[in-house]
Design a protein around this motif. Structure first.
Motif, PDB file in Angstrom:
ATOM      1  N   LYS A   1       0.841  -1.194   0.000  1.00 51.08           N
ATOM      2  CA  LYS A   1       0.000   0.000   0.000  1.00 51.08           C
ATOM      3  C   LYS A   1       0.880   1.249   0.000  1.00 51.08           C
ATOM      4  CE  LYS A   1      -0.612   0.170   5.043  1.00 51.08           C
ATOM      5  NZ  LYS A   1      -1.568   0.007   6.149  1.00 51.08           N
ATOM      6  N   ILE A   2       0.362   2.271  -0.648  1.00 52.40           N
ATOM      7  CA  ILE A   2       1.067   3.555  -0.734  1.00 52.40           C
ATOM      8  C   ILE A   2       0.077   4.630  -0.318  1.00 52.40           C
ATOM      9  CG2 ILE A   2       2.330   5.142  -2.220  1.00 52.40           C
ATOM     10  CD1 ILE A   2       2.773   2.708  -4.116  1.00 52.40           C
ATOM     11  N   GLU A   3       0.507   5.520   0.556  1.00 49.76           N
ATOM     12  CA  GLU A   3      -0.401   6.545   1.062  1.00 49.76           C
ATOM     13  C   GLU A   3      -0.004   7.911   0.509  1.00 49.76           C
ATOM     14  OE1 GLU A   3      -1.916   5.891   5.086  1.00 49.76           O
ATOM     15  OE2 GLU A   3      -0.211   4.557   5.385  1.00 49.76           O
ATOM     16  N   LEU A   4      -0.966   8.557  -0.133  1.00 48.16           N
ATOM     17  CA  LEU A   4      -0.774   9.907  -0.658  1.00 48.16           C
ATOM     18  C   LEU A   4      -1.573  10.861   0.230  1.00 48.16           C
ATOM     19  CD1 LEU A   4      -1.165   9.304  -4.524  1.00 48.16           C
ATOM     20  CD2 LEU A   4       0.918   9.233  -3.135  1.00 48.16           C
ATOM     21  N   HIS A   5      -0.900  11.502   1.177  1.00 45.89           N
ATOM     22  CA  HIS A   5      -1.584  12.366   2.144  1.00 45.89           C
ATOM     23  C   HIS A   5      -1.440  13.853   1.824  1.00 45.89           C
ATOM     24  CE1 HIS A   5      -2.662   9.050   4.546  1.00 45.89           C
ATOM     25  NE2 HIS A   5      -1.457   8.782   5.000  1.00 45.89           N
ATOM     26  N   LYS A   6      -0.508  14.190   0.930  1.00 48.37           N
ATOM     27  CA  LYS A   6      -0.281  15.611   0.659  1.00 48.37           C
ATOM     28  C   LYS A   6      -1.338  16.156  -0.290  1.00 48.37           C
ATOM     29  CE  LYS A   6       4.654  15.804   1.665  1.00 48.37           C
ATOM     30  NZ  LYS A   6       6.003  16.139   1.154  1.00 48.37           N
ATOM     31  N   ASN A   7      -1.926  17.263   0.117  1.00 46.40           N
ATOM     32  CA  ASN A   7      -2.970  17.916  -0.670  1.00 46.40           C
ATOM     33  C   ASN A   7      -2.350  19.116  -1.392  1.00 46.40           C
ATOM     34  OD1 ASN A   7      -5.040  20.184  -0.973  1.00 46.40           O
ATOM     35  ND2 ASN A   7      -6.378  18.449  -0.543  1.00 46.40           N
ATOM     36  N   PHE A   8      -2.495  19.118  -2.727  1.00 42.46           N
ATOM     37  CA  PHE A   8      -1.897  20.185  -3.544  1.00 42.46           C
ATOM     38  C   PHE A   8      -2.938  21.210  -3.985  1.00 42.46           C
ATOM     39  CE2 PHE A   8       0.703  16.431  -3.892  1.00 42.46           C
ATOM     40  CZ  PHE A   8       2.002  16.918  -3.788  1.00 42.46           C
ATOM     41  N   ARG A   9      -4.134  21.103  -3.427  1.00 40.47           N
ATOM     42  CA  ARG A   9      -5.258  21.899  -3.911  1.00 40.47           C
ATOM     43  C   ARG A   9      -5.648  23.004  -2.940  1.00 40.47           C
ATOM     44  NH1 ARG A   9     -10.007  18.063  -4.791  1.00 40.47           N
ATOM     45  NH2 ARG A   9      -8.629  17.221  -6.399  1.00 40.47           N
ATOM     46  N   SER A  10      -5.292  22.847  -1.651  1.00 39.09           N
ATOM     47  CA  SER A  10      -5.810  23.758  -0.627  1.00 39.09           C
ATOM     48  C   SER A  10      -4.689  24.344   0.224  1.00 39.09           C
ATOM     49  CB  SER A  10      -6.799  23.020   0.284  1.00 39.09           C
ATOM     50  OG  SER A  10      -7.814  22.399  -0.469  1.00 39.09           O
ATOM     51  N   ARG A  11      -4.975  25.500   0.790  1.00 38.48           N
ATOM     52  CA  ARG A  11      -4.024  26.139   1.695  1.00 38.48           C
ATOM     53  C   ARG A  11      -3.974  25.400   3.030  1.00 38.48           C
ATOM     54  NH1 ARG A  11      -2.671  31.475   0.214  1.00 38.48           N
ATOM     55  NH2 ARG A  11      -3.780  32.201  -1.648  1.00 38.48           N
ATOM     56  N   SER A  12      -2.908  25.589   3.763  1.00 40.12           N
ATOM     57  CA  SER A  12      -2.722  24.885   5.034  1.00 40.12           C
ATOM     58  C   SER A  12      -3.809  25.241   6.037  1.00 40.12           C
ATOM     59  CB  SER A  12      -1.345  25.213   5.621  1.00 40.12           C
ATOM     60  OG  SER A  12      -1.211  26.620   5.814  1.00 40.12           O
ATOM     61  N   GLN A  13      -4.326  26.491   5.984  1.00 41.31           N
ATOM     62  CA  GLN A  13      -5.379  26.892   6.922  1.00 41.31           C
ATOM     63  C   GLN A  13      -6.647  26.060   6.704  1.00 41.31           C
ATOM     64  OE1 GLN A  13      -3.540  28.819   5.014  1.00 41.31           O
ATOM     65  NE2 GLN A  13      -3.054  30.800   5.959  1.00 41.31           N
ATOM     66  N   VAL A  14      -6.963  25.801   5.440  1.00 40.47           N
ATOM     67  CA  VAL A  14      -8.142  24.990   5.112  1.00 40.47           C
ATOM     68  C   VAL A  14      -7.938  23.560   5.612  1.00 40.47           C
ATOM     69  CG1 VAL A  14      -9.521  24.026   3.231  1.00 40.47           C
ATOM     70  CG2 VAL A  14      -8.738  26.406   3.115  1.00 40.47           C
ATOM     71  N   LEU A  15      -6.752  23.010   5.360  1.00 36.98           N
ATOM     72  CA  LEU A  15      -6.475  21.627   5.761  1.00 36.98           C
ATOM     73  C   LEU A  15      -6.496  21.478   7.279  1.00 36.98           C
ATOM     74  CD1 LEU A  15      -3.607  20.727   3.259  1.00 36.98           C
ATOM     75  CD2 LEU A  15      -6.065  20.384   3.020  1.00 36.98           C
TER      76      LEU A  15
END
Length: 558
Positions: free
Chosen positions: A508-522
């Motif tokens: 399994k491979i986990e892709l946790h990084k979000n390239f769409r939203s700012r850190s405040q939203v996350l």
């Protein structure tokens, strides 16, 4: 300038010769990575494959169309760099026939090519929603009407014994009387018919006691729909009948469905223990509601006692003896955070509600009373399952008469073509082996919304039965929204639990990084999900391994 992939994304793109499960969070570039994996397989310098040797299953026609277009664009871009590459030129031709498709379109492809193996008229068509709904309703209503006619026939016989004798024995009226009465065989038939009428009458009185019997149809259709989410509906209906074969409390404790039930209960209890420990941790913070700690300290002890129960009988006894929760202190202290006080109160009330729900759903009476209830409802359950099975046969017959198929038919007919039974075990058919010869890899998008039938279909056309792992699955259980359509996110979670992050045949491979939203939203999303998403709600415990992390930096807003 080329794309800069993260280490995890590069693994998704480059790893080969294994089953791969990708847990791709929202905004993690899932589609871009999937397209890049396909392109690298096509352009591999050592083992290039043709695009039509990959089975790429997406969730909707729109997603399939977008995927095909993105792959075509990527191939054209590569051709600009290598205009003389004959292999790439061929891919632009092959992509029009490649299996980049939905599961139902693939099933239709299977049926069109192997219809003769299931004795199906090849001129079938897919019925539209309105047409199939009318046919379903008409079939169910006729079935219920026939049930009422059976009941009415028995009531008429009570008021007119001669008519009842003729109806029960299928005799013509006769003026001669028999010295010895009806033949024993006919008496037995008459008795069986009367028992059937009584069973129907009691069933109707149980589920439609008033004037409105609309619930009967809804009930039959609900059982039918649920059965269709299983690979072999009639086997599932048969297993449902077995669920009521309980005569005493010892059999109740060992019945086949008890183990998964207790596993579910343990999971809920473990969540409750975890939540109470969070509440205690908040109480012990510098500005936490320390005055609540004494009352809360006893909570995990009591829940651990519940968790230490062995079988159903011990659980039932423990829940029936469960003490009331101690009241929280009313002491006031201005140094304590009002927000943390409310948070602790909220957590505790949620735990109390969860325990109350478990008790009311599974342990609301003694095991002996539970056995009597199961025995008492056995007949109604058997009638319901019988009606659901009859509806299944008649609905199938009506569709065959009109040469119609619905989406359930597509899946089950494809399954019948691709899977056969040997020594009681499902194995790939010759047709499935031919597909397995063709497909180098099976790629499944939105895997969290697959069901058991689809799982069998796609596994059968892979090479797993040959000991070769070539299935690639990508999805996010946090985005599973089709459980009402009987999707099975637990398929995803089962593999997520068993697959390893180290290099292995099942990885399994986990892709946790979000390239769409700012850190405040996350941060806001993570805060909310940590409080509301549990194994019971969302099928996943929202901890650090499930959280979203920023993958891109954005300029500060002006």
């Amino acid at each position: 300038m080329g794309v800069s992939w993260t280490e995890e994304q590069r693994q998704v793109i480059e790893l080969r010769n294994r089953n791969i499960l990708v847990s791709a969070a929202a905004g993690s570039g899932k589609t871009a990575v999937l397209v890049e994996r396909i392109i690298t397989r096509i352009t591999d310098k050592v083992h290039p494959v043709d695009i039509d040797s990959l089975l790429i299953v997406t969730f909707t026609n729109a997603a399939a169309g977008e995927m095909r277009e993105r792959i075509r664009t990527a191939i054209e871009k590569k051709l600009v760099e290598e205009p003389e590459n004959v292999h790439l030129q061929r891919q632009l031709t092959l992509i029009h026939h490649a299996q980049i498709t939905t599961i139902h379109s693939f099933c239709q492809h299977v049926i069109r090519n192997y219809f003769h193996t299931i004795d199906l008229d090849p001129n079938f068509r897919i019925g539209d929603d309105g047409e199939m709904k009318l046919l379903r309703n008409d079939t169910a209503e006729r079935l219920i009407e026939e049930m009422y006619q059976e009941i009415d026939a028995g009531e008429s016989a009570e008021h007119n014994p001669e008519a009842g004798r003729r109806e029960n024995t299928d005799e013509k009226p006769s003026t001669e009387s028999s010295e010895h009465g009806p033949e024993p065989e006919k008496q037995e038939v008459a008795k069986e018919k009367e028992e059937k009428r009584e069973r129907y009458r009691r069933f109707v009185e149980s589920f439609a006691p008033g004037r409105d019997d609309g619930g009967l149809k809804a009930l039959i259709l609900a059982v039918y729909d649920f059965s269709m989410s299983y690979p072999w509906p009639f086997k599932w209906l048969k297993d449902c009948r077995r669920a009521y074969d309980v005569e005493n409390v010892q059999e109740l404790a060992s019945v086949f469905w008890m183990e998964p039930l207790l596993k579910h209960v343990r999971l809920l209890l473990e969540e409750c223990v975890g939540d109470i420990r969070k509440a205690l941790a908040i109480c012990r913070q510098p500005d936490g509601p320390y005055m609540y700690e004494k009352a809360i300290l006893d909570d995990p002890v009591q829940m651990e006692e519940l968790l230490n129960s062995g079988d159903y009988l011990e659980y039932a006894d423990a829940f029936l003896r469960m003490k009331a929760f101690a009241r929280l202190s009313t002491k006031k202290d201005d140094s304590v955070s009002a927000e943390k006080k409310e948070l602790v109160k909220g957590i505790r009330e949620q735990v109390k509600g969860s325990l109350k729900g478990i008790r009311e759903q599974y342990f609301y009476q003694t095991p002996g009373q539970m056995v009597e209830d199961l025995k008492g409802s056995r007949e109604q359950a058997e009638v319901l399952l019988e009606l659901a099975g009859t509806f299944y046969r008649r609905f199938s017959e009506k569709k065959r008469e009109k040469n119609l198929l619905d989406f359930n038919d597509l899946e089950h007919m494809a399954l019948d073509i691709l899977v056969k039974e040997e020594n009681g075990c499902p194995v790939p058919s010759d047709a499935a082996e031919q597909f397995a010869d063709r497909f180098e890899e099976i790629m499944i998008d939105e895997y969290q919304d697959s069901n058991l039938v689809q799982e069998y279909i796609l596994t059968s056309v892979s090479r797993q039965s040959r000991g070769v792992n070539n299935v690639f699955m990508v999805g996010d259980v946090k985005q599973s929204i089709y459980r009402f359509r009987l999707a099975r996110p637990e398929l995803f979670m089962g593999k997520y639990a068993s697959y390893t992050t180290e290099s292995s045949p099942e990885q399994k491979i986990e892709l946790h990084k979000n390239f769409r939203s700012r850190s405040q939203v996350l941060s806001s999303v993570n805060f909310i999900f940590r409080h509301i998403m549990t194994e019971n709600l969302g099928n996943i415990c929202y901890d650090d391994s499930a959280a979203l992390y920023p993958g891109a930096s954005y300029p500060e807003a002006q």
